[in-house]
Each structure stands twice: as C-alpha cells, then as structure tokens.
Enzyme design. Structure first.
Site, PDB file in Angstrom:
ATOM      1  N   ASP A   1      36.017  41.448  41.737  1.00  0.00           N
ATOM      2  CA  ASP A   1      36.273  42.850  42.070  1.00  0.00           C
ATOM      3  C   ASP A   1      36.908  42.992  43.445  1.00  0.00           C
ATOM      4  O   ASP A   1      37.821  43.810  43.643  1.00  0.00           O
ATOM      5  CB  ASP A   1      34.955  43.644  42.017  1.00  0.00           C
ATOM      6  CG  ASP A   1      34.419  43.783  40.606  1.00  0.00           C
ATOM      7  OD1 ASP A   1      35.179  43.526  39.653  1.00  0.00           O
ATOM      8  OD2 ASP A   1      33.229  44.160  40.444  1.00  0.00           O
TER       9      ASP A   1
ATOM     10  N   HIS B   1      31.578  38.211  39.323  1.00  0.00           N
ATOM     11  CA  HIS B   1      32.412  39.399  39.227  1.00  0.00           C
ATOM     12  C   HIS B   1      32.550  40.135  40.562  1.00  0.00           C
ATOM     13  O   HIS B   1      33.528  40.860  40.764  1.00  0.00           O
ATOM     14  CB  HIS B   1      31.830  40.343  38.172  1.00  0.00           C
ATOM     15  CG  HIS B   1      31.974  39.824  36.777  1.00  0.00           C
ATOM     16  ND1 HIS B   1      33.149  39.893  36.069  1.00  0.00           N
ATOM     17  CD2 HIS B   1      31.089  39.181  35.958  1.00  0.00           C
ATOM     18  CE1 HIS B   1      32.985  39.362  34.873  1.00  0.00           C
ATOM     19  NE2 HIS B   1      31.736  38.900  34.780  1.00  0.00           N
TER      20      HIS B   1
ATOM     21  N   ASP C   1      50.512  40.873  36.771  1.00  0.00           N
ATOM     22  CA  ASP C   1      49.273  40.295  36.227  1.00  0.00           C
ATOM     23  C   ASP C   1      48.815  39.164  37.131  1.00  0.00           C
ATOM     24  O   ASP C   1      49.613  38.289  37.509  1.00  0.00           O
ATOM     25  CB  ASP C   1      49.511  39.770  34.815  1.00  0.00           C
ATOM     26  CG  ASP C   1      48.221  39.376  34.133  1.00  0.00           C
ATOM     27  OD1 ASP C   1      47.570  40.277  33.563  1.00  0.00           O
ATOM     28  OD2 ASP C   1      47.875  38.180  34.165  1.00  0.00           O
TER      29      ASP C   1
ATOM     30  N   ASN D   1      36.166  34.913  38.317  1.00  0.00           N
ATOM     31  CA  ASN D   1      34.911  35.490  37.822  1.00  0.00           C
ATOM     32  C   ASN D   1      33.944  34.420  37.342  1.00  0.00           C
ATOM     33  O   ASN D   1      32.729  34.504  37.582  1.00  0.00           O
ATOM     34  CB  ASN D   1      35.197  36.455  36.660  1.00  0.00           C
ATOM     35  CG  ASN D   1      35.798  37.765  37.151  1.00  0.00           C
ATOM     36  OD1 ASN D   1      35.535  38.198  38.269  1.00  0.00           O
ATOM     37  ND2 ASN D   1      36.606  38.399  36.303  1.00  0.00           N
TER      38      ASN D   1
ATOM     39  N   ASP E   1      42.867  42.583  34.833  1.00  0.00           N
ATOM     40  CA  ASP E   1      43.548  41.962  35.978  1.00  0.00           C
ATOM     41  C   ASP E   1      45.030  42.275  35.938  1.00  0.00           C
ATOM     42  O   ASP E   1      45.844  41.495  36.440  1.00  0.00           O
ATOM     43  CB  ASP E   1      43.310  40.451  35.985  1.00  0.00           C
ATOM     44  CG  ASP E   1      43.843  39.778  34.731  1.00  0.00           C
ATOM     45  OD1 ASP E   1      44.156  40.507  33.756  1.00  0.00           O
ATOM     46  OD2 ASP E   1      43.936  38.544  34.696  1.00  0.00           O
TER      47      ASP E   1
END
Length: 793
Positions: A415, A411, A398, A406, A441
């Site tokens: 990404d 974003h 994680d 973000n 994530d």
C-alpha cells in the site's frame, strides 16, 4: 371525478359534536316530555281509580249509617208494628241522615213482603236482584228514575227482618264528596255505537250538551279523555257501576275543567325544551372555546409541516413557536414542542446526510488508498472528453512485480508503494490531467492536447521518477518500476473501451518485452496473437457486467423411450457486432487468469432460474451443467451451489453436474466428498469426455458417478472405424455392469444414432438430435404443443 372539499378539523369537530349533542339533548327533551306526559296520565288514571274507591266507600258508609239507624229504632219498639216503623224510619232517615226515602220494603223472617211507601210501585226486579246477589248491599235502579237501594238485614232473638231503603240518586250523589264540586252524570251504553244519558245532577247546559255529544262508548270504557269546547278544555273521567238492574253498562261520569293542569303541563314542557336548548348551546360554546385553541395550534402545525419537506427548519420553528408561553398547556403544546425538537433533529440529520452524501460521492468516484479517481470516475471523465472531441493521450501504467512486494513484505508495504507512485504521478503530471487507479497495481492518466512524441517523453520521465522510489520491506529493499502503454485519441480510438483495450495491449507487450519499458500503440506491428489474448482476457474480466454471455440448451435423447427429457447447458458469447461465438477461448483465458469460478457461478444461477421457471409451468425436463476443475475443487464454490439450490427451493433431481477427469484425479478423496455433497441435494453426476484420459477406468472405479459421457472423438466415426466401435461397445458393457448410464456425443446422422442404440448406449446427443437453442425457443414450443394437444382432445 369528484373534487375533494376541504373542511377544517375545527369545523369537522364542531359539526360532528354539534350533531352528537343535538341528538343527545333532543333525546333527553323527548324523554322528559314522555316522562311528564306519562306521569300526567298516570296521575289522572290513579285519580279515577281513587274516585271509584271513594264512591264504593261512600255507599258502604251510607249503608252502615242506615243499618245503625234501623237497629236503634228496633231497640225502641220490641214488637213489630210495621206501620209505625215505616213512618218512623222515613222521618228518622230524613231528619238524622238528610236522605229522603223514596221507597221502603219490609220483609219479615217468613219472607212476607210488607210495604208501605209514599208511592206504590212494582219492586219485583229489585227484590230479585238482591236475592241473586246476596253478598251485595246496595243497588242502582234507573228504570223509572234513578234510586239507590240499600239492603239491611236485622237478626233479632225472636225474628229476623230485612229492610230495603230506596233513596233518590240525586240527593245521594250530592252527598258524595267528589260530586260536591262537579256536575255528574249516569250514562249507559245501549249499543256499541251509542250512549244514553240516564241521569244528570243538574240541568244540562249547552256546553255540557257539547261535551256529552262528543262522548263515545270506547271513551266511557277507557275512563279518561280530554274534551274541548269553544272556550274550555274538560277532562272526562268515568268508571263503571256494576251494582245496577240495568241490562246495559252504566258509567258514573264527571266533567272536570283542566285548563290549569294543561297549562302547568305545557309550562313544564316549555321549561324542559328551554333547558335542553340552552344546555345544548352552552355545551357547544364551551366545546368551541376548549377546542379552538388546540385545533388552531394543530392547524398551524399542519400548515408548517411542508416547510420541513423543503428544509425550511428555521421558518417552521418560528411559526410553531408563536404563543407558546401560556400558563395552561395541553397535548397540542407538547406536540408543538416535539415538532420543534424533531425539526432540530431533522436539520442535524440533513446536515449529516449532506456531509455523508459528499463523502459517499467522493468515495464512489475515488480510490480510498491513493485518493485518485477510480476506474468508474475515470471512465466518466474520459468519455466526457471524448464526446467533446478533445484530443489527448492515454497512459496505462502498471507496476512490475508488485505481487512479490505483497507476498514478501505484506500488504502494508504494498500500500505504501502504491501511495508513493500515486503521489509521484500527481506531482509530475499537469493539473488538467485525469489520473486514476483503475486496478490493484494499475494506474491510468489522460492528458489533454498531448501528442504521441510528447506523451512518450512524459512516460520516460515517469519511469525515471518511479524507479527512484524504494521501500524497506521484510529483510529487503523494494525498488519500483512500471510498464507503460500509450495510445492517442482520436488516432487509436474514440471510445473509452477502444482506448483502454489498446492501452492494455501495449502495456502487456511492454511486460512481454521485459518490463520497465514503454510501448506506443502501432497496430501494424502488434501480433494478432497478443491482440486475441488480450481480447479474451478482457472478455473474461468483463463479460458478465457487459451482459455478453448467453445460455443455450442442447437436447439429449433417451434411446429406450425415444423421448427428450434432458438438456445440456451450453455457454455462448455475444460479440460487439451481436454475433454468437464459442466460449472456448473465453474459458481458456478465464481458467488461466482465475475468472472461471465467477463464470461457472453465473451459468449455474441463470440455469437454475430457467429450471425454476420450467417447474412453475409444469415442465419436468432435467438439465446438465458443466463444472470447471477449479470450481469443482473449491469447497466454497460447492457451498455456494448448495446455497443457490436452497434459496430457490429447486429439487436436486432435476440437475446433472458434469465434471472432467482433470477435475477429479488430482485429489480423489476431495472429489468423492464434493460429489457426495452434491448428491445430498439430489443431483446426479456425470464424467465428461470419458476415454481421453489415461486413467479413465480408475475414475469409474473410484468415483460415485451416475452417467458417463463418451468423448465425441470415439463416437463420430464408429461406422468406419471398427476399433472405436469395439471400444464404445466395451465401454457400454462395462458401464452397464457397474450401474452407470452412457451418453454419446457428436451424433450427427441417423445411421450413427441407430448404431449407437444397437451398441447399448442409453442416451445420444448431437446435431441429429437437435442443435443448441435458447430456452425460450425450446420450452415455449413445448408449452405450445401441450396446449394444442389439450385442444385436440
């Protein structure tokens, strides 16, 4: 079972059209036959009528000639000399007219009869008939022999005479034009069943005797009939003679041979039948010739259509394309062309579908952004390995602080970070490893034949490689770190959910220890609190899809009527060992992690479904549904609730929504607006857990409520605690004054229920009234009771 019989289109068409054409041509043949027959009968009937007219005209002509002859003789002899006249008249009639006189009656103007005949006889009947029929000028008399008498009246200047000539019927009929070629007879009808021959123009032969014996009175009256002898066919033609002294009807009869006429009639019928049958056969041949080709092409098309179902498009087009190049084309050729075009389109569509199916299959199993497997595909592959008893280690990876990437840089930057982390995992882990992005994530990897020590070293290398990733964001450089939890199979679990749950626990423990670190699952070292927190978080995330939630309904008694028409909807959780537990920990985890609105919506949908079922069965009970603070404060959630009511056509007055002060107090104006929207549906509103908050009376004053639910902490001990008793009494009085109804919770005994009723509480709820039960137990019992009550009546 009747077996279907296959009959081709050509055969069906041939049979149906053959039957239709046969019916049409048969009708035409019959119609033509009837027309010819009708024309034949009409022509014969008209002939008889014509003969009757000619017969009358002939007698009138004879009468006129006799009158002219008589007038001429009287001019030559001005004074009456009867004897000389009679002899002169006899000679002149014989010589000039060729008609020999049988009788001659002379009657002067005074009515005196002066007769001179070759044969004396009584003529009284003849004179009487002429006197009775003054307008008639001829008479047939067959009492002794058949004579025809003609009456001539001469009106001279000095006197007026009347002469009656009697002429032999044989001689007279021989002069009749129609009688010159055929033998004729006079036949009477003495009674309804017999005929009598009165006169014959010649001696009767045996053949004529046969014909006469066949005659009946009815046939004489009809005037037309075919008579058959051994050798010939004759036509009987007759008509009645009205001018006669006979008391019985008298008919003039002729027998005419009609073999030739019948032969012509039969020839016409044969020609008619031959033409009809020939036309029918020709029409059928032409029909078959016209339909054979098109129907053959249709049959070829129908035989080829199954090829399309098996995607044999090339073979289908080859079969349909045979004999396509013809000069004259019709609809079947166009149908074949359309079928070929359709085959091309279907082939292209199937190719596109196969390609799209491959794409959809890939999309269904992969994450579009990172090109890694998604959670569903990862679960399938990992389950497959576990079912085959293959050992390995699961790494739950994680990203740390990814939300800030973000939030700060957008974003797009987030990404890109996910893509680089995915590429790092793909580049480092072995090809046999199953790598997936299982959440926003969060990544996971399962490596076969890997022990915990090697897995921990591999995780160390992953944290090092990921930490080398950095991205330029909005006025900052974002570095990357991960927290990793590691579990091994079969040591730590043999199912996907066991491994993932324990890997999640390790990953959360890594987060708790400061992030950017690795935790290997050690069950004796992890605290029970962490395990429980993770358990309920996982339950909040997946309870709906795992179908682990149930609705129970607890009755609420109306103290005024003693009837239960009101139930509170309560949530229960089904554990993995099929045990029902309280949803308290689930709701805390859901509220803390943002899943509570999904659970609230599920509860509302299931409760409204049950309410709809109750309404269909004629059950009029109300239900009370709890709304969390997050759901009540969300306008989108309120809109969703309104949509659920509209879709199901459920009356709002069957539903009470319960909210807490924590939901209403942060924004009173918003709370008022949302309550009004729910009330527009017809719903009632209740304030739950009243009395616990410090500003409860402020809520009573500001919010448009209908019910107040007194918290159980004030209710359960009012028999022993006078302060709580005073509080409940005061609250009941205030609620009545403000127009609210009160509901008391945790009522577990009859004395407590009676005391609350004395204090003026409107409704009571608790184990004494009834424990929560599933819907099928509550309302199925009600329906059974209704049926039993109807039977008892």
């Amino acid at each position: 079972m009747v077996k279907n019989v296959y009959v081709g289109v050509l055969n069906k068409t041939g049979i149906l059209l053959s039957g239709l054409l046969f019916f049409i041509f048969s009708g035409l043949i019959i119609l033509n036959y009837m027309n010819i027959r009708s024309f034949f009968e009409i022509e014969r009937s008209e002939t008889i009528k014509h003969q009757q007219v000619l017969f009358g005209q002939y007698y009138q002509d004879v009468h006129a000639r006799l009158k002219l002859l008589t007038q001429a003789i009287y001019r030559d002899y001005p004074e009456p000399q009867w004897v000389q006249y009679a002899g002169m008249l006899r000679l002149r009639v014989q010589d000039d007219l060729g008609l020999p006189l049988q009788d001659l009656l002379l009657i002067n103007s005074q009515g005196k009869l002066l007769t001179e005949t070759r044969k004396a006889r009584s003529l009284t009947g003849i004179l009487d008939w002429f006197n009775q029929h003054e307008d008639q000028n001829w008479l047939l008399d067959c009492r002794e022999r058949c004579n025809v008498y003609f009456k001539i009246i001469l009106k001279l200047p000095k006197y007026s005479d009347q002469l009656i000539y009697g002429i032999d019927a044989v001689t007279l009929f021989d002069g009749y034009q129609s009688s010159q070629f055929h033998q004729h007879f006079l036949i009477g009808i003495p009674n309804p069943k017999q005929v009598a021959l009165l006169y014959s123009s010649t001696v009767i032969s045996n053949r004529q005797g046969q014909l006469l014996n066949q005659i009946t009175p009815e046939e004489l009256k009809s005037g037309l009939r075919e008579l058959i002898t051994d050798e010939h066919v004759y036509e009987l033609s007759s008509f009645k003679i009205d001018n006669t002294t006979s008391e019985m009807p008298v008919y003039y009869v002729q027998f005419n041979p009609i073999e030739g006429l019948i032969h012509h009639f039969q020839e016409a019928n044969r020609s008619n039948i031959f033409y009809g049958v020939g036309s029918l056969l020709l029409a059928l041949l032409l029909l078959i010739a016209l339909l054979k080709g098109p129907l053959f092409r249709i049959r070829r098309l129908t035989n080829g259509l199954p090829m399309l179902a098996t995607s044999n498009h090339r073979q289908f087009r080859q079969a349909i394309s045979q004999n396509r190049h013809r000069l004259l084309v019709d609809e079947t050729d166009q149908l074949g062309e359309v079928a070929i075009q359709l085959s091309h389109q279907l082939e292209n569509l199937e190719n596109q579908l196969h390609s799209r199916a491959d794409q959809l299959e890939w999309i269904a199993d992969h994450d579009y952004l990172t090109q890694l497997s998604n959670r569903r595909h990862f679960e399938q592959r990992l389950t497959h390995y576990l079912n085959q008893k293959q050992a390995g280690c699961l790494l739950n990876i994680d990203l740390d602080n990814f939300k800030y990437v973000n939030d700060i840089s957008g974003h797009g930057c987030g990404d890109e970070m996910l893509i680089q982390v995915a590429n790092t995992l793909i580049g480092y882990l072995p090809e046999s490893a199953v790598i997936a992005r299982i959440a926003g994530d969060q990544f996971a990897a399962f490596v076969l034949d890997l022990n915990l020590a090697t897995a921990e070293a591999m995780a160390e290398r992953i944290t090092q490689l990921v930490s080398e990733i950095s991205l330029a964001g909005y006025h900052t450089i974002h570095s990357t770190s991960v927290s990793i939890g590691i579990v091994a199979s079969p040591e730590h679990g043999t199912s996907f959910f066991e491994l993932m749950s324990r890997a999640d626990i390790c990953m959360f423990q890594a987060k708790k220890e400061g992030k950017h670190c690795i935790v290997v699952y050690q069950s004796n070292e992890l605290s029970n609190e962490i395990v429980q927190n993770h358990y309920w978080l996982d339950m909040a995330q997946h309870a709906i899809e795992r179908q682990q939630m149930r609705l129970y309904y607890q009755p609420i008694l109306d103290n005024q009527t003693g009837v239960i028409r009101h139930y509170e909807v309560l949530l229960r959780i089904v554990t993995e060992d099929d045990q029902l537990v309280s949803p308290y920990d689930l709701i805390l985890a859901a509220e803390k992690n943002g899943y509570i609105s999904q659970i609230d919506l599920w509860v509302i949908q299931r409760a409204l479904e049950q309410l709809s079922t109750n309404i269909q069965h004629g059950i009029d009970d109300m239900i009370a549904i709890n709304l969390s603070a997050r759901s009540f404060c969300s306008r989108s959630m309120i809109n969703q609730i309104m949509s659920e009511f509209e879709q199901r056509k459920i009356p709002g007055n069957k539903v009470i929504f319960e909210i807490t002060e924590t939901a209403a107090l942060p924004n009173i104006e918003q709370a008022k607006e949302h309550i009004q929207l729910l009330k527009q549906l017809g719903c009632a509103m209740a304030l739950d857990d009243f009395g616990v908050g410090y500003s409860s009376f402020h809520s009573l004053r500001e919010l448009p409520l209908d019910y107040i639910k007194i918290d159980g902490s004030f209710v359960r001990d009012i028999l022993e605690n006078s302060k709580n008793r005073y509080f409940v009494r005061a609250l009941s009085s205030i609620a009545q004054d403000m127009g609210y109804q009160t509901i008391a919770e945790f009522v577990e005994s009859k004395p407590l229920a009676d005391s609350l009723k004395e204090l003026g509480i409107d409704f009571i709820q608790g184990y004494y009234i009834g424990k929560p039960l599933p819907a099928n137990q509550i309302w199925s019992m009600q329906r059974t009771a209704q049926v039993l009550s109807l039977r008892s009546e």
